[in-house]
Design a protein around this motif. Sequence first.
Motif, PDB file in Angstrom:
ATOM      1  N   LYS A   5     -60.257  22.925  48.373  1.00 19.09           N
ATOM      2  CA  LYS A   5     -60.798  23.461  49.614  1.00 19.09           C
ATOM      3  C   LYS A   5     -61.389  22.302  50.393  1.00 19.09           C
ATOM      4  O   LYS A   5     -61.834  21.313  49.809  1.00 19.09           O
ATOM      5  CB  LYS A   5     -61.892  24.499  49.344  1.00 19.09           C
ATOM      6  N   ASN A   6     -61.420  22.425  51.710  1.00 19.37           N
ATOM      7  CA  ASN A   6     -62.047  21.408  52.538  1.00 19.37           C
ATOM      8  C   ASN A   6     -63.376  21.933  53.058  1.00 19.37           C
ATOM      9  O   ASN A   6     -63.450  23.043  53.589  1.00 19.37           O
ATOM     10  CB  ASN A   6     -61.139  21.005  53.700  1.00 19.37           C
ATOM     11  N   TYR A   7     -64.421  21.131  52.874  1.00 20.77           N
ATOM     12  CA  TYR A   7     -65.759  21.511  53.319  1.00 20.77           C
ATOM     13  C   TYR A   7     -65.985  21.065  54.754  1.00 20.77           C
ATOM     14  O   TYR A   7     -65.799  19.892  55.090  1.00 20.77           O
ATOM     15  CB  TYR A   7     -66.809  20.876  52.409  1.00 20.77           C
ATOM     16  N   THR A   8     -66.380  21.997  55.607  1.00 19.95           N
ATOM     17  CA  THR A   8     -66.783  21.691  56.976  1.00 19.95           C
ATOM     18  C   THR A   8     -68.301  21.653  57.032  1.00 19.95           C
ATOM     19  O   THR A   8     -68.950  22.662  56.725  1.00 19.95           O
ATOM     20  CB  THR A   8     -66.262  22.755  57.957  1.00 19.95           C
ATOM     21  N   PRO A   9     -68.912  20.502  57.356  1.00 21.01           N
ATOM     22  CA  PRO A   9     -70.376  20.422  57.374  1.00 21.01           C
ATOM     23  C   PRO A   9     -71.000  21.525  58.222  1.00 21.01           C
ATOM     24  O   PRO A   9     -70.634  21.723  59.382  1.00 21.01           O
ATOM     25  CB  PRO A   9     -70.642  19.030  57.958  1.00 21.01           C
ATOM     26  N   THR A  10     -71.931  22.248  57.617  1.00 17.11           N
ATOM     27  CA  THR A  10     -72.566  23.411  58.229  1.00 17.11           C
ATOM     28  C   THR A  10     -74.035  23.414  57.849  1.00 17.11           C
ATOM     29  O   THR A  10     -74.381  23.113  56.705  1.00 17.11           O
ATOM     30  CB  THR A  10     -71.902  24.708  57.724  1.00 17.11           C
ATOM     31  N   ASN A  11     -74.903  23.753  58.780  1.00 21.02           N
ATOM     32  CA  ASN A  11     -76.324  23.842  58.458  1.00 21.02           C
ATOM     33  C   ASN A  11     -76.566  24.941  57.425  1.00 21.02           C
ATOM     34  O   ASN A  11     -75.961  26.013  57.477  1.00 21.02           O
ATOM     35  CB  ASN A  11     -77.143  24.134  59.710  1.00 21.02           C
ATOM     36  N   GLY A  12     -77.469  24.656  56.481  1.00 24.04           N
ATOM     37  CA  GLY A  12     -77.777  25.614  55.434  1.00 24.04           C
ATOM     38  C   GLY A  12     -76.904  25.400  54.213  1.00 24.04           C
ATOM     39  O   GLY A  12     -76.284  24.351  54.038  1.00 24.04           O
ATOM     40  N   TYR A  13     -76.858  26.422  53.356  1.00 24.70           N
ATOM     41  CA  TYR A  13     -76.102  26.320  52.107  1.00 24.70           C
ATOM     42  C   TYR A  13     -74.715  26.924  52.272  1.00 24.70           C
ATOM     43  O   TYR A  13     -74.564  28.041  52.780  1.00 24.70           O
ATOM     44  CB  TYR A  13     -76.828  27.038  50.968  1.00 24.70           C
ATOM     45  N   THR A  14     -73.695  26.192  51.822  1.00 22.93           N
ATOM     46  CA  THR A  14     -72.313  26.662  51.827  1.00 22.93           C
ATOM     47  C   THR A  14     -71.801  26.720  50.398  1.00 22.93           C
ATOM     48  O   THR A  14     -71.710  25.678  49.732  1.00 22.93           O
ATOM     49  CB  THR A  14     -71.407  25.729  52.648  1.00 22.93           C
ATOM     50  N   GLU A  15     -71.493  27.916  49.909  1.00 27.16           N
ATOM     51  CA  GLU A  15     -70.862  28.031  48.589  1.00 27.16           C
ATOM     52  C   GLU A  15     -69.382  27.715  48.741  1.00 27.16           C
ATOM     53  O   GLU A  15     -68.696  28.297  49.582  1.00 27.16           O
ATOM     54  CB  GLU A  15     -71.041  29.439  48.030  1.00 27.16           C
ATOM     55  N   ILE A  16     -68.879  26.796  47.916  1.00 29.45           N
ATOM     56  CA  ILE A  16     -67.491  26.359  48.042  1.00 29.45           C
ATOM     57  C   ILE A  16     -66.616  26.936  46.938  1.00 29.45           C
ATOM     58  O   ILE A  16     -65.503  27.390  47.191  1.00 29.45           O
ATOM     59  CB  ILE A  16     -67.418  24.819  48.061  1.00 29.45           C
ATOM     60  N   LEU A 191     -55.677  14.051  48.502  1.00 30.33           N
ATOM     61  CA  LEU A 191     -57.013  14.549  48.798  1.00 30.33           C
ATOM     62  C   LEU A 191     -57.603  13.779  49.970  1.00 30.33           C
ATOM     63  O   LEU A 191     -57.492  12.552  50.046  1.00 30.33           O
ATOM     64  CB  LEU A 191     -57.905  14.425  47.565  1.00 30.33           C
ATOM     65  N   TYR A 192     -58.246  14.533  50.868  1.00 35.06           N
ATOM     66  CA  TYR A 192     -58.739  13.990  52.123  1.00 35.06           C
ATOM     67  C   TYR A 192     -60.262  14.090  52.181  1.00 35.06           C
ATOM     68  O   TYR A 192     -60.915  14.601  51.273  1.00 35.06           O
ATOM     69  CB  TYR A 192     -58.091  14.743  53.289  1.00 35.06           C
ATOM     70  N   HIS A 193     -60.818  13.606  53.282  1.00 33.95           N
ATOM     71  CA  HIS A 193     -62.263  13.592  53.473  1.00 33.95           C
ATOM     72  C   HIS A 193     -62.841  15.000  53.351  1.00 33.95           C
ATOM     73  O   HIS A 193     -62.361  15.945  53.986  1.00 33.95           O
ATOM     74  CB  HIS A 193     -62.580  13.016  54.854  1.00 33.95           C
ATOM     75  N   ASN A 194     -63.857  15.139  52.505  1.00 27.47           N
ATOM     76  CA  ASN A 194     -64.573  16.393  52.263  1.00 27.47           C
ATOM     77  C   ASN A 194     -63.743  17.438  51.527  1.00 27.47           C
ATOM     78  O   ASN A 194     -64.091  18.624  51.539  1.00 27.47           O
ATOM     79  CB  ASN A 194     -65.129  16.989  53.562  1.00 27.47           C
ATOM     80  N   ASP A 195     -62.662  17.023  50.866  1.00 27.61           N
ATOM     81  CA  ASP A 195     -61.941  17.946  49.994  1.00 27.61           C
ATOM     82  C   ASP A 195     -62.720  18.155  48.698  1.00 27.61           C
ATOM     83  O   ASP A 195     -63.289  17.212  48.132  1.00 27.61           O
ATOM     84  CB  ASP A 195     -60.556  17.403  49.644  1.00 27.61           C
ATOM     85  N   VAL A 196     -62.733  19.391  48.228  1.00 24.03           N
ATOM     86  CA  VAL A 196     -63.283  19.746  46.918  1.00 24.03           C
ATOM     87  C   VAL A 196     -62.113  20.213  46.070  1.00 24.03           C
ATOM     88  O   VAL A 196     -61.411  21.162  46.429  1.00 24.03           O
ATOM     89  CB  VAL A 196     -64.350  20.847  47.038  1.00 24.03           C
ATOM     90  N   PHE A 197     -61.900  19.527  44.951  1.00 24.85           N
ATOM     91  CA  PHE A 197     -60.724  19.759  44.108  1.00 24.85           C
ATOM     92  C   PHE A 197     -61.178  20.275  42.748  1.00 24.85           C
ATOM     93  O   PHE A 197     -62.104  19.721  42.145  1.00 24.85           O
ATOM     94  CB  PHE A 197     -59.949  18.454  43.942  1.00 24.85           C
ATOM     95  N   ALA A 198     -60.550  21.333  42.273  1.00 21.47           N
ATOM     96  CA  ALA A 198     -60.887  21.921  40.974  1.00 21.47           C
ATOM     97  C   ALA A 198     -59.801  21.587  39.959  1.00 21.47           C
ATOM     98  O   ALA A 198     -58.608  21.719  40.255  1.00 21.47           O
ATOM     99  CB  ALA A 198     -61.032  23.431  41.103  1.00 21.47           C
ATOM    100  N   VAL A 199     -60.221  21.162  38.778  1.00 22.23           N
ATOM    101  CA  VAL A 199     -59.300  20.852  37.684  1.00 22.23           C
ATOM    102  C   VAL A 199     -59.616  21.795  36.523  1.00 22.23           C
ATOM    103  O   VAL A 199     -60.680  21.687  35.913  1.00 22.23           O
ATOM    104  CB  VAL A 199     -59.442  19.391  37.222  1.00 22.23           C
TER     105      VAL A 199
END
Length: 223
Positions: A5-16, A191-199
């Motif tokens: 998933k790619n994380y988009t910076p957002t104010n507050g808490y973001t569950e990924i 994988l790109y900037h701000n990607d979150v990768f699960a293994v």
Amino acid sequence: MLASKNYTPTNGYTEIVKPGEMGLTKLHFGILNLTPKATFFDHSDDTEVALIALGGDCTLLVGHNGNKANGVLGERSDVFQGEACIAYIPHHTTYEVLANETGVEIAVCKVPSHAESAAVILEAGETLNQDETHLRIHENAFSDDSDITTTSGAHTMSTGEEAIYLHRFRNADGVAVFNVTRTTGTARAKLYHNDVFAVPEQDSIELLMSEGVGYQLWIQPHL
């Protein structure tokens, strides 16, 4: 299927990602982004929580009664400026984050736990013994020529247990290429900037090349 998933910076808490998603069964991962003087309050419930300061700094107030840890979390402006400060919070413990003048960005990792461990706030570069936590946390840095500097000491960065990786690049146009070895064969992942990768458990991931100076935060359960 490879899971990211790619994380988009957002104010507050973001569950990924949480257990039951992206092939994971144990790990939770999200990012907390607070503007200057903003606050965040939460409870660890049935998990051990690790807070990894990605950039900025905050005052952290952990716990109540006898199991407390209060102090400053964060010593770097971003992930390319030194090592992380990390706080470990045991199960059923409250914690409050009060962002300081620069604001703060924190990776929030959780794993199921009922261990009677102490709340602790570590300075940059400090670590806990493996028997004091249910989370393994490492930071890796890699460059255009695929040289890698890693606190885990290897290009192959996950074997035998599920893992989550957060990727960043100094230049947001960067990309890294990895081989992912699974029980059914090998696949290639970009994988790109701000990607979150699960293994998932039993898979492994190996860096092949990087276009740009990159950073990787690696989290695994240690149960």
